[in-house]
Write an enzyme that holds these catalytic residues in place. Structure first.
Site, PDB file in Angstrom:
ATOM      1  N   HIS A 104      -5.741  -4.786  12.079  1.00 28.94           N
ATOM      2  CA  HIS A 104      -5.179  -4.965  10.740  1.00 28.94           C
ATOM      3  C   HIS A 104      -3.774  -4.389  10.642  1.00 28.94           C
ATOM      4  CE1 HIS A 104      -5.132  -4.505   6.215  1.00 28.94           C
ATOM      5  NE2 HIS A 104      -5.681  -5.700   6.338  1.00 28.94           N
ATOM      6  N   LYS A 157       0.870  -1.176   0.000  1.00 31.12           N
ATOM      7  CA  LYS A 157       0.000   0.000   0.000  1.00 31.12           C
ATOM      8  C   LYS A 157       0.908   1.227   0.000  1.00 31.12           C
ATOM      9  CE  LYS A 157      -2.557  -3.330   2.152  1.00 31.12           C
ATOM     10  NZ  LYS A 157      -2.042  -4.572   2.748  1.00 31.12           N
ATOM     11  N   ASP A 169      13.108  -0.499  21.524  1.00 30.68           N
ATOM     12  CA  ASP A 169      13.767   0.528  22.336  1.00 30.68           C
ATOM     13  C   ASP A 169      13.147   1.892  22.066  1.00 30.68           C
ATOM     14  OD1 ASP A 169      15.296  -1.408  23.542  1.00 30.68           O
ATOM     15  OD2 ASP A 169      16.993  -1.178  22.191  1.00 30.68           O
TER      16      ASP A 169
END
Length: 419
Positions: free
Chosen positions: A313, A136, A320
């Protein structure tokens, strides 16, 4: 009316594959902003597209013909009509239900629509399940980029109801956008030139930046050529260096043994390791598979939360105070062994804290903690089913290797649109 839609095959021909085997290093001086759910993501990415002057590159696994999809369609058509170059790459499985009329409107306006591995239904069932274009990515004018796990569908908005997804993407500005732009162009089949200051690296750069400065971003991706394990290796390397904390929020969690071992080893040496999993999964098999791993992790001090408000989703993690990753890749066999995926690694303390605060709110207010001595009701039945699920998932990538391989080709095809 005919729609010209290009067909991108799963793997490129050998000569093209070599040219597109791209390694990207760390880029400094970037600004990265976390965008949580569609409420933050869609307005930001749509505003960037409306302001586009030259180019919009878009890759997505899912595009639906709902209120989000129709708004995106209108924005892309308007951009193409004012002279912006618009290239849209869609997955043939995730976008397999798009109507010819929807695609025709885009194509007629001058949008280059590309479909990855399209396939017609057999007995009413789609057969192109594996090796998906799962990325995406949106890049606008090579100046701003968006990458993460959010698709263009209304189920990423809270008003969708109980099934609305919890998810994350990031907006990137700065030098790293050039790498995202170069990658998106190359993967879409466009001819690209080596930009000034970029070179193909002969040896892969470390998944961990040598400089711990702020605003460092590195693009990593998974393909079926020479970058099969890059995302998994980045997780393993970061966890091996963890000293204080590690948080992983992942929708579909069933990684390989090396990554599981690194999660466990981090907890053993005193790192506060927290996993956020789906409590209300959209795929029941995913929950069964993940739960098969709980005892292995819980006994060494890993804290496991199940998010129960709505389907999770997200595909994010932090280690850290200054290492984070956001992208499209789950930690399951599909993403780690078959799909085409892309993540960004981020070394930035402010972003790390922003992501940590978001995940802490999620875990404290909307999750249930799995107790260390976890033994659910009907545990013997669950153990039997889980054993079968475990071995199916474990050998899943090898089993899919028996399927016929896709032919490596890039070609247009014709589709009839509605009048």
């Amino acid at each position: 009316m005919n729609i010209a839609v290009e067909h991108i095959a799963t793997d490129q021909p050998p000569d093209e594959a070599k040219a597109r085997d791209l390694d990207y290093g760390w880029q400094s001086g970037n600004q990265v902003e976390l965008l949580e759910n569609g409420e933050a993501y869609f307005p930001r990415v749509f505003d960037a597209m409306r302001a586009a002057q030259r180019e919009i590159l878009l890759e997505t696994f899912i595009l639906f013909e709902d209120k989000v999809g129709h708004e995106l369609q209108g924005i892309l058509i308007e951009a193409a009509q004012r002279g912006v170059k618009v290239v849209v790459s869609l997955d043939g499985f995730g976008c397999g239900e798009l109507s010819a009329a929807f695609l025709a409107a885009l194509a007629d306006a001058g949008v280059m629509v590309q479909m990855f591995d399209p396939a017609s239904k057999t007995l009413g069932i789609r057969t192109n399940w594996f090796r998906r274009l799962h990325r995406k990515i949106v890049v606008v004018d090579a100046e701003v980029a968006f990458i993460g796990g959010i698709n263009f569908s209304a189920d990423h908005l809270g008003d969708f109801g109980p099934e609305a997804k919890q998810d994350y993407s990031v907006q990137v500005t700065g030098p790293a956008v050039a790498d995202l732009h170069h990658f998106a162009l190359a993967q879409s089949g466009r001819q690209v030139r080596t930009r000034r200051g970029w070179r193909r690296r002969q040896q892969r750069p470390s998944p961990w930046a040598t400089d711990s400065g702020e605003g460092l971003v590195r693009l990593i991706y998974r393909d079926n050529l020479q970058h099969r394990d890059d995302i998994e290796e980045a997780y393993i390397y970061a966890l091996s260096k963890a000293k204080k904390r590690a948080v992983i929020a992942n929708a579909y969690f069933f990684p390989g043994y090396r990554l599981l071992r690194e999660i466990r080893n981090a907890a053993r040496r005193g790192v506060q390791v927290q996993l956020i999993m789906q409590g209300q999964p959209d795929v029941l098999l995913a929950k069964l598979a993940a739960r098969m791993l709980y005892d292995y992790l819980l006994k060494d001090g890993v804290v496991i939360h199940e998010y129960c408000q709505r389907p999770l989703h997200g595909k994010v993690a932090l280690v850290d105070d200054d290492w984070s990753t956001v992208g499209s890749s789950n930690l399951d066999p599909l993403s780690l062994a078959l799909n085409l995926e892309a993540n960004v690694l981020i070394r930035d303390r402010a972003f790390n804290q922003q992501l940590y605060d978001s995940l802490e709110t999620l875990s404290k207010n909307h999750c249930q903690v799995i107790p260390p001595k976890h033994k659910p009701r009907l545990w013997l039945w669950r153990l039997t089913v889980g054993f079968l699920v475990f071995h199916v998932m474990r050998h899943f990538p090898a089993l899919t290797g028996w399927l016929p391989a896709h032919k490596p080709r890039l070609k247009p095809f014709e589709s009839q649109a509605h009048d």
